[in-house]
Design a protein around this motif. Structure first.
Motif, PDB file in Angstrom:
ATOM      1  N   THR A   1      44.592  55.430  24.223  1.00 53.10           N
ATOM      2  CA  THR A   1      43.735  54.601  23.364  1.00 53.10           C
ATOM      3  C   THR A   1      42.421  55.291  23.017  1.00 53.10           C
ATOM      4  OG1 THR A   1      42.785  53.456  25.291  1.00 53.10           O
ATOM      5  CG2 THR A   1      44.704  52.437  24.219  1.00 53.10           C
ATOM      6  N   HIS A   2      42.155  56.407  23.648  1.00 60.75           N
ATOM      7  CA  HIS A   2      40.854  57.068  23.484  1.00 60.75           C
ATOM      8  C   HIS A   2      40.534  57.399  22.031  1.00 60.75           C
ATOM      9  CE1 HIS A   2      37.995  60.445  23.445  1.00 60.75           C
ATOM     10  NE2 HIS A   2      37.393  59.706  24.349  1.00 60.75           N
ATOM     11  N   SER A   3      41.455  58.023  21.338  1.00 60.26           N
ATOM     12  CA  SER A   3      41.147  58.447  19.968  1.00 60.26           C
ATOM     13  C   SER A   3      40.899  57.260  19.048  1.00 60.26           C
ATOM     14  CB  SER A   3      42.262  59.328  19.405  1.00 60.26           C
ATOM     15  OG  SER A   3      43.461  58.598  19.318  1.00 60.26           O
ATOM     16  N   PHE A   4      41.566  56.146  19.302  1.00 54.84           N
ATOM     17  CA  PHE A   4      41.407  54.967  18.461  1.00 54.84           C
ATOM     18  C   PHE A   4      40.040  54.316  18.642  1.00 54.84           C
ATOM     19  CE2 PHE A   4      42.033  50.518  17.240  1.00 54.84           C
ATOM     20  CZ  PHE A   4      42.716  50.648  16.035  1.00 54.84           C
ATOM     21  N   VAL A   5      39.540  54.316  19.878  1.00 48.87           N
ATOM     22  CA  VAL A   5      38.305  53.573  20.164  1.00 48.87           C
ATOM     23  C   VAL A   5      37.123  54.464  20.520  1.00 48.87           C
ATOM     24  CG1 VAL A   5      39.499  51.485  20.858  1.00 48.87           C
ATOM     25  CG2 VAL A   5      38.974  53.199  22.570  1.00 48.87           C
ATOM     26  N   GLN A   6      37.234  55.770  20.288  1.00 44.20           N
ATOM     27  CA  GLN A   6      36.168  56.680  20.721  1.00 44.20           C
ATOM     28  C   GLN A   6      34.809  56.330  20.116  1.00 44.20           C
ATOM     29  OE1 GLN A   6      37.241  60.680  19.742  1.00 44.20           O
ATOM     30  NE2 GLN A   6      37.762  60.196  17.629  1.00 44.20           N
ATOM     31  N   LYS A   7      34.794  55.744  18.928  1.00 41.83           N
ATOM     32  CA  LYS A   7      33.526  55.353  18.317  1.00 41.83           C
ATOM     33  C   LYS A   7      33.065  53.980  18.790  1.00 41.83           C
ATOM     34  CE  LYS A   7      34.432  58.023  14.186  1.00 41.83           C
ATOM     35  NZ  LYS A   7      35.248  57.955  12.992  1.00 41.83           N
ATOM     36  N   CYS A   8      33.999  53.097  19.109  1.00 40.70           N
ATOM     37  CA  CYS A   8      33.653  51.719  19.450  1.00 40.70           C
ATOM     38  C   CYS A   8      33.016  51.574  20.829  1.00 40.70           C
ATOM     39  CB  CYS A   8      34.906  50.837  19.417  1.00 40.70           C
ATOM     40  SG  CYS A   8      35.731  50.778  17.826  1.00 40.70           S
ATOM     41  N   ILE A   9      33.601  52.212  21.832  1.00 40.11           N
ATOM     42  CA  ILE A   9      33.141  51.985  23.207  1.00 40.11           C
ATOM     43  C   ILE A   9      31.682  52.417  23.403  1.00 40.11           C
ATOM     44  CG2 ILE A   9      33.483  52.687  25.618  1.00 40.11           C
ATOM     45  CD1 ILE A   9      36.458  52.315  25.189  1.00 40.11           C
ATOM     46  N   PRO A  10      31.254  53.579  22.925  1.00 37.98           N
ATOM     47  CA  PRO A  10      29.836  53.925  23.116  1.00 37.98           C
ATOM     48  C   PRO A  10      28.895  52.905  22.454  1.00 37.98           C
ATOM     49  CG  PRO A  10      31.086  55.860  22.498  1.00 37.98           C
ATOM     50  CD  PRO A  10      32.006  54.687  22.338  1.00 37.98           C
ATOM     51  N   ILE A  11      29.273  52.389  21.307  1.00 36.70           N
ATOM     52  CA  ILE A  11      28.443  51.385  20.625  1.00 36.70           C
ATOM     53  C   ILE A  11      28.374  50.114  21.476  1.00 36.70           C
ATOM     54  CG2 ILE A  11      28.316  49.866  18.601  1.00 36.70           C
ATOM     55  CD1 ILE A  11      29.651  52.229  17.009  1.00 36.70           C
ATOM     56  N   LEU A  12      29.511  49.668  21.988  1.00 32.77           N
ATOM     57  CA  LEU A  12      29.531  48.464  22.836  1.00 32.77           C
ATOM     58  C   LEU A  12      28.703  48.659  24.091  1.00 32.77           C
ATOM     59  CD1 LEU A  12      33.243  47.294  22.727  1.00 32.77           C
ATOM     60  CD2 LEU A  12      31.276  46.099  21.803  1.00 32.77           C
ATOM     61  N   ASN A  13      28.879  49.795  24.746  1.00 30.23           N
ATOM     62  CA  ASN A  13      28.156  50.034  25.993  1.00 30.23           C
ATOM     63  C   ASN A  13      26.662  50.164  25.766  1.00 30.23           C
ATOM     64  OD1 ASN A  13      30.489  49.867  27.519  1.00 30.23           O
ATOM     65  ND2 ASN A  13      30.884  52.045  27.422  1.00 30.23           N
ATOM     66  N   ASN A  14      26.236  50.688  24.624  1.00 27.10           N
ATOM     67  CA  ASN A  14      24.806  50.792  24.329  1.00 27.10           C
ATOM     68  C   ASN A  14      24.199  49.449  23.995  1.00 27.10           C
ATOM     69  OD1 ASN A  14      24.645  53.520  24.804  1.00 27.10           O
ATOM     70  ND2 ASN A  14      25.052  54.069  22.671  1.00 27.10           N
ATOM     71  N   GLU A  15      24.982  48.534  23.429  1.00 34.65           N
ATOM     72  CA  GLU A  15      24.473  47.204  23.105  1.00 34.65           C
ATOM     73  C   GLU A  15      24.100  46.448  24.369  1.00 34.65           C
ATOM     74  OE1 GLU A  15      26.851  46.344  18.936  1.00 34.65           O
ATOM     75  OE2 GLU A  15      27.348  45.168  20.700  1.00 34.65           O
ATOM     76  N   ALA A  16      24.813  46.732  25.465  1.00 36.82           N
ATOM     77  CA  ALA A  16      24.553  46.040  26.720  1.00 36.82           C
ATOM     78  C   ALA A  16      23.288  46.549  27.401  1.00 36.82           C
ATOM     79  CB  ALA A  16      25.748  46.175  27.655  1.00 36.82           C
ATOM     80  N   ASP A  17      22.833  47.743  27.027  1.00 39.94           N
ATOM     81  CA  ASP A  17      21.661  48.343  27.678  1.00 39.94           C
ATOM     82  C   ASP A  17      20.367  47.743  27.172  1.00 39.94           C
ATOM     83  OD1 ASP A  17      23.361  49.926  29.058  1.00 39.94           O
ATOM     84  OD2 ASP A  17      23.204  51.629  27.699  1.00 39.94           O
TER      85      ASP A  17
END
Length: 120
Positions: free
Chosen positions: A104-120
């Protein structure tokens, strides 16, 4: 809106999961659905937009980490942010640490960093 998988949605779920390259083989697809049916730490959600199921996201929970096993969006809805919406709703449901696996990495490589930064 994420809808938790249930047996009555099996054909829809199989159709959505089969969009992933590694799930083209019917035997493997059946085994995957069995994993979601039988393992309590495997959870599959379908994304419903209006009256249509347009995506799916499957996770395995282990030690407060949700690993994305499957994530798909039907081709006519790709590029509209559906994957991001699914991942955001998972976070809203309490899955605070979401990671991708090799498939799943290639599909969501852009999404996860954005989600994780929103929580910070």
């Amino acid at each position: 809106m994420l809808v938790r998988y249930k047996k009555s949605l099996e054909k829809i779920a199989m159709g959505l999961i089969s969009l992933m390259p590694q799930e083209k083989d019917i035997k493997r697809l059946m085994e995957t659905i069995q994993q979601y049916d039988q393992n309590e730490n495997w959870t599959l959600y379908l994304w419903k937009k209006d009256e249509e199921y347009v995506g799916t996201v499957g996770i395995v929970e282990e030690n407060d980490v949700a690993t994305l096993q499957h994530i798909t969006v039907i081709p006519s809805y790709r590029g509209e942010g559906v994957a991001m919406e699914m991942l955001q709703e998972l976070k809203d449901m309490g899955y605070n640490k979401i990671v991708a696996n090799d498939e799943t990495h290639s599909f969501v490589q852009k999404c996860i960093p954005i989600l994780n930064n929103e929580a910070d």
